[in-house]
Design a protein around this motif. Sequence first.
Motif, PDB file in Angstrom:
ATOM      1  N   GLU A   4     -38.702  43.803  -7.543  1.00 21.67           N
ATOM      2  CA  GLU A   4     -37.436  44.393  -6.963  1.00 21.67           C
ATOM      3  C   GLU A   4     -37.386  44.666  -5.606  1.00 21.67           C
ATOM      4  O   GLU A   4     -36.813  44.239  -4.756  1.00 21.67           O
ATOM      5  CB  GLU A   4     -36.866  45.330  -7.926  1.00 21.67           C
ATOM      6  N   MET A   5     -38.745  45.432  -5.271  1.00 21.64           N
ATOM      7  CA  MET A   5     -39.002  45.860  -3.917  1.00 21.64           C
ATOM      8  C   MET A   5     -39.227  44.655  -2.904  1.00 21.64           C
ATOM      9  O   MET A   5     -38.474  44.520  -1.951  1.00 21.64           O
ATOM     10  CB  MET A   5     -40.121  46.606  -3.759  1.00 21.64           C
ATOM     11  N   LEU A   6     -39.886  43.602  -3.558  1.00 21.67           N
ATOM     12  CA  LEU A   6     -39.873  42.349  -2.787  1.00 21.67           C
ATOM     13  C   LEU A   6     -38.783  41.639  -2.591  1.00 21.67           C
ATOM     14  O   LEU A   6     -38.531  41.147  -1.472  1.00 21.67           O
ATOM     15  CB  LEU A   6     -41.032  41.549  -3.297  1.00 21.67           C
ATOM     16  N   ASN A   7     -37.842  41.696  -3.745  1.00 23.60           N
ATOM     17  CA  ASN A   7     -36.638  40.983  -3.689  1.00 23.60           C
ATOM     18  C   ASN A   7     -35.602  41.544  -2.371  1.00 23.60           C
ATOM     19  O   ASN A   7     -35.224  40.878  -1.404  1.00 23.60           O
ATOM     20  CB  ASN A   7     -36.065  41.087  -4.950  1.00 23.60           C
ATOM     21  N   GLN A   8     -35.654  43.029  -2.228  1.00 20.72           N
ATOM     22  CA  GLN A   8     -34.769  43.508  -1.384  1.00 20.72           C
ATOM     23  C   GLN A   8     -35.424  43.160   0.004  1.00 20.72           C
ATOM     24  O   GLN A   8     -34.583  42.811   1.162  1.00 20.72           O
ATOM     25  CB  GLN A   8     -34.881  45.184  -1.595  1.00 20.72           C
ATOM     26  N   ARG A   9     -36.724  43.044   0.048  1.00 24.23           N
ATOM     27  CA  ARG A   9     -37.304  42.788   1.666  1.00 24.23           C
ATOM     28  C   ARG A   9     -36.908  40.899   1.942  1.00 24.23           C
ATOM     29  O   ARG A   9     -36.646  40.757   3.088  1.00 24.23           O
ATOM     30  CB  ARG A   9     -38.817  43.013   1.442  1.00 24.23           C
ATOM     31  N   ASP A  10     -37.205  40.317   0.946  1.00 22.86           N
ATOM     32  CA  ASP A  10     -36.793  38.894   0.923  1.00 22.86           C
ATOM     33  C   ASP A  10     -35.318  38.710   1.392  1.00 22.86           C
ATOM     34  O   ASP A  10     -34.994  37.936   2.400  1.00 22.86           O
ATOM     35  CB  ASP A  10     -36.961  38.021  -0.125  1.00 22.86           C
ATOM     36  N   VAL A  11     -34.340  39.668   0.776  1.00 22.93           N
ATOM     37  CA  VAL A  11     -32.947  39.289   1.460  1.00 22.93           C
ATOM     38  C   VAL A  11     -32.754  39.796   2.514  1.00 22.93           C
ATOM     39  O   VAL A  11     -32.189  39.004   3.582  1.00 22.93           O
ATOM     40  CB  VAL A  11     -31.971  40.241   0.500  1.00 22.93           C
ATOM     41  N   ARG A  12     -33.646  40.978   3.280  1.00 22.47           N
ATOM     42  CA  ARG A  12     -33.498  41.457   4.563  1.00 22.47           C
ATOM     43  C   ARG A  12     -34.091  40.345   5.612  1.00 22.47           C
ATOM     44  O   ARG A  12     -33.348  40.083   6.707  1.00 22.47           O
ATOM     45  CB  ARG A  12     -34.174  42.832   4.494  1.00 22.47           C
ATOM     46  N   ILE A  13     -35.258  39.756   5.135  1.00 19.98           N
ATOM     47  CA  ILE A  13     -35.994  38.819   5.892  1.00 19.98           C
ATOM     48  C   ILE A  13     -34.850  37.531   6.284  1.00 19.98           C
ATOM     49  O   ILE A  13     -34.682  37.133   7.413  1.00 19.98           O
ATOM     50  CB  ILE A  13     -37.230  38.352   5.515  1.00 19.98           C
ATOM     51  N   LYS A  14     -34.089  37.202   5.115  1.00 20.80           N
ATOM     52  CA  LYS A  14     -33.097  36.106   5.280  1.00 20.80           C
ATOM     53  C   LYS A  14     -32.129  36.216   6.245  1.00 20.80           C
ATOM     54  O   LYS A  14     -31.500  35.464   7.167  1.00 20.80           O
ATOM     55  CB  LYS A  14     -32.571  35.575   3.850  1.00 20.80           C
ATOM     56  N   GLN A  15     -31.744  37.577   6.238  1.00 22.43           N
ATOM     57  CA  GLN A  15     -30.535  38.019   6.946  1.00 22.43           C
ATOM     58  C   GLN A  15     -31.018  38.029   8.165  1.00 22.43           C
ATOM     59  O   GLN A  15     -30.057  37.479   9.328  1.00 22.43           O
ATOM     60  CB  GLN A  15     -30.139  39.529   6.697  1.00 22.43           C
ATOM     61  N   LEU A  16     -32.207  38.477   8.670  1.00 15.81           N
ATOM     62  CA  LEU A  16     -32.634  38.607   9.982  1.00 15.81           C
ATOM     63  C   LEU A  16     -32.908  37.012  10.685  1.00 15.81           C
ATOM     64  O   LEU A  16     -32.471  36.768  11.672  1.00 15.81           O
ATOM     65  CB  LEU A  16     -33.918  39.300  10.363  1.00 15.81           C
ATOM     66  N   GLU A  17     -33.540  36.164   9.720  1.00 15.32           N
ATOM     67  CA  GLU A  17     -33.382  34.742  10.010  1.00 15.32           C
ATOM     68  C   GLU A  17     -32.035  34.181  10.420  1.00 15.32           C
ATOM     69  O   GLU A  17     -32.046  33.325  11.617  1.00 15.32           O
ATOM     70  CB  GLU A  17     -34.062  33.886   9.026  1.00 15.32           C
ATOM     71  N   LEU A  18     -31.110  34.391   9.662  1.00 16.13           N
ATOM     72  CA  LEU A  18     -29.720  33.805   9.960  1.00 16.13           C
ATOM     73  C   LEU A  18     -29.014  34.415  11.141  1.00 16.13           C
ATOM     74  O   LEU A  18     -28.632  33.544  11.952  1.00 16.13           O
ATOM     75  CB  LEU A  18     -29.031  34.345   8.928  1.00 16.13           C
ATOM     76  N   GLU A  19     -29.575  35.966  11.526  1.00 19.70           N
ATOM     77  CA  GLU A  19     -28.845  36.050  12.801  1.00 19.70           C
ATOM     78  C   GLU A  19     -29.562  35.676  14.169  1.00 19.70           C
ATOM     79  O   GLU A  19     -29.259  35.054  14.954  1.00 19.70           O
ATOM     80  CB  GLU A  19     -29.254  37.697  12.794  1.00 19.70           C
ATOM     81  N   ILE A  20     -30.972  35.423  13.999  1.00 23.59           N
ATOM     82  CA  ILE A  20     -31.890  34.735  14.927  1.00 23.59           C
ATOM     83  C   ILE A  20     -31.126  33.288  15.211  1.00 23.59           C
ATOM     84  O   ILE A  20     -31.292  32.936  16.186  1.00 23.59           O
ATOM     85  CB  ILE A  20     -33.207  34.710  14.537  1.00 23.59           C
ATOM     86  N   ASN A  21     -31.051  32.535  14.021  1.00 24.48           N
ATOM     87  CA  ASN A  21     -30.381  31.219  14.338  1.00 24.48           C
ATOM     88  C   ASN A  21     -29.043  31.068  14.902  1.00 24.48           C
ATOM     89  O   ASN A  21     -28.795  30.486  15.602  1.00 24.48           O
ATOM     90  CB  ASN A  21     -30.235  30.624  12.780  1.00 24.48           C
ATOM     91  N   ASN A  22     -28.148  32.289  14.449  1.00 22.29           N
ATOM     92  CA  ASN A  22     -26.965  32.308  14.976  1.00 22.29           C
ATOM     93  C   ASN A  22     -27.103  32.501  16.605  1.00 22.29           C
ATOM     94  O   ASN A  22     -26.191  32.095  17.437  1.00 22.29           O
ATOM     95  CB  ASN A  22     -25.970  33.435  14.567  1.00 22.29           C
ATOM     96  N   VAL A  23     -27.949  33.553  17.010  1.00 16.79           N
ATOM     97  CA  VAL A  23     -28.221  33.766  18.724  1.00 16.79           C
ATOM     98  C   VAL A  23     -28.512  32.414  19.227  1.00 16.79           C
ATOM     99  O   VAL A  23     -28.049  32.176  20.382  1.00 16.79           O
ATOM    100  CB  VAL A  23     -29.236  34.917  18.806  1.00 16.79           C
ATOM    101  N   ARG A  24     -29.539  31.727  18.732  1.00 15.57           N
ATOM    102  CA  ARG A  24     -29.979  30.504  18.994  1.00 15.57           C
ATOM    103  C   ARG A  24     -28.945  29.550  19.492  1.00 15.57           C
ATOM    104  O   ARG A  24     -28.932  28.858  20.353  1.00 15.57           O
ATOM    105  CB  ARG A  24     -31.312  30.020  18.540  1.00 15.57           C
ATOM    106  N   ASN A  25     -28.187  29.344  18.239  1.00 19.38           N
ATOM    107  CA  ASN A  25     -26.893  28.502  18.490  1.00 19.38           C
ATOM    108  C   ASN A  25     -26.056  28.895  19.539  1.00 19.38           C
ATOM    109  O   ASN A  25     -25.574  27.937  20.066  1.00 19.38           O
ATOM    110  CB  ASN A  25     -26.320  28.208  16.964  1.00 19.38           C
ATOM    111  N   CYS A  26     -25.661  29.964  19.571  1.00 16.29           N
ATOM    112  CA  CYS A  26     -24.955  30.401  20.612  1.00 16.29           C
ATOM    113  C   CYS A  26     -25.216  30.191  21.863  1.00 16.29           C
ATOM    114  O   CYS A  26     -24.476  29.864  22.859  1.00 16.29           O
ATOM    115  CB  CYS A  26     -24.522  32.157  20.385  1.00 16.29           C
ATOM    116  N   GLN A  27     -26.687  30.540  22.240  1.00 19.05           N
ATOM    117  CA  GLN A  27     -27.274  30.373  23.400  1.00 19.05           C
ATOM    118  C   GLN A  27     -27.240  28.835  23.803  1.00 19.05           C
ATOM    119  O   GLN A  27     -27.193  28.323  24.989  1.00 19.05           O
ATOM    120  CB  GLN A  27     -28.758  30.873  23.598  1.00 19.05           C
ATOM    121  N   SER A  28     -27.735  27.826  22.831  1.00 21.12           N
ATOM    122  CA  SER A  28     -27.521  26.365  22.941  1.00 21.12           C
ATOM    123  C   SER A  28     -26.288  25.911  23.352  1.00 21.12           C
ATOM    124  O   SER A  28     -26.167  24.716  24.011  1.00 21.12           O
ATOM    125  CB  SER A  28     -28.183  25.724  21.776  1.00 21.12           C
TER     126      SER A  28
END
Length: 534
Positions: free
Chosen positions: A510-534
Amino acid sequence: SCNVTVISGPSSPSMTWRPQYRSSKFRHVFGKAATKENCYDGVPITRSVHDNHFCAVNPRFIAVITECAGGGAFLVLSIHHTGKVDPHHPKVSGHRGNVLDIKWNPFNDYCIASCSEDSTVKVWDIPPHGLLKNLTVPWKELQGHSRRVGLVEWHPTANNVLFSTGYDYQVMIWNLDSPEAVIKNPVRTISHHSDVVLSLSFNTDGSRLATSCKDKKIRVLDPRTGNLLQEANCKNHKASKVLFLGNLKMLLSTGNSRWNHRQIALWDQDDLNVPLLQEDLDGSSGVLFPFYDPDTHMLYIAGKGDGNIRYYEISSEKPYMHFLTEYRSHQPQKGMGIMPKRGLEVCSCEVFRFYKLVTTKALIEPLSMIVPRRSESYQEDIYPMTAGTEPAMSAEEWLSGMDKGPVLQSLKPGSRVTDSYPERRSGLGTKGLGSSMDTRRSQTRPGQLQLSYIQDQLSNQEGKEGRKEDSNEDRRSNGQEPPPCSPPKTENELRLKFHKQQEEIRRLREMLNQRDVRIKQLELEINNVRNCQS
């Protein structure tokens, strides 16, 4: 006086009378059905007439296709949720037509694929504690088939590669690392079949795919390119199911003879002109389901509608198949699920476990195949290294032309699979972090390496010390957990220790699952920032 010369000469023809004794560890394997309280009772098993297993099992969950009105559904129960099943238990019910096949991801115990008469394949994320309400939204939806889809199969060594086949006679290959939630284009479509495909089977490293088809032909294909490598058209054997026999370079098919007797046949995978062996079993009409254990070289044959299971030992030399014995039961099976080797009770010398669907009693009955040993400790000789939960490569690596055998793990209690994950990650760079890392895989591996890696990522990105301390505390408690097979004094002590360990593992997941969700959210935010910059 004794005639010593008759028996002393090694080349004497009178020596040939001696019986040929074949030494085997599995001559006396026996089947042990679970007690009533350890069965799953009150399960509305599907009435579908398809010749599928209708059941999928892993060390955490058992999934079974159920009968329901207004669409298709299947039930997902905790593997320990035995006894009477609540008739209102939540279901996975996102299909618009009857579900025909389900398969668990071999590298993620929380991920299951299903296919349906609504012409779609859907991949589902099961919550760590099971279903608390009906699940209707899939993780991925695969749209490509023009008619109902009858079979799904995961690639045995590549992560997130799924195969499906339907009544449009096509075999489609899907890459689930694609970012889209709805995937409409498979990476490859195989179109060599002129009728419905009845079964799919991979060899050990996934470099060969065998199919049986309603046009009575067995085919061996290159699953990556779709090229046809071998084709068998045996008029004396109408194959319904086909199965690769591990690394023996042989295929086994079950079907019917010209006179409608149930039959098994053995083939050389490089030459399908004539079977190596062909044997009639009986005159019944139910389809024969073959199951093979490459670790013990044992083959199990279970007939649909039968109560018995025959088992054999397979060798690479003539006569190839050695009949051992037969498990008999009065309960006819409609379908069968099998537990992966990593979910067996190795301290009980259990080498295989079936889950029989008994439609007449709405019952799922576990059936253990046990090697009789006097000692109840771990037996090294009957448990060689087996395929673990770590994929050998990513989907991109497999699609680019790479073939690798499975990553093996020991079944010895307290042992842990050697983690080859960092070596693969080091050459991928940050671009492949989302797809190649596939944090969802870490749910099946609560090792210290994954905990520390995710903890470091989160502490660097969030700086939340409280979460870090929890992770360290859980890791310490996990490290101090005694081996699961430390000698207990009573059976109750063993059961309590087992449940305590399962609860500890559940908390870590359960703890790993919570961290996985957070990591996925951060990756999506990074991708959104990169897309905006491009």
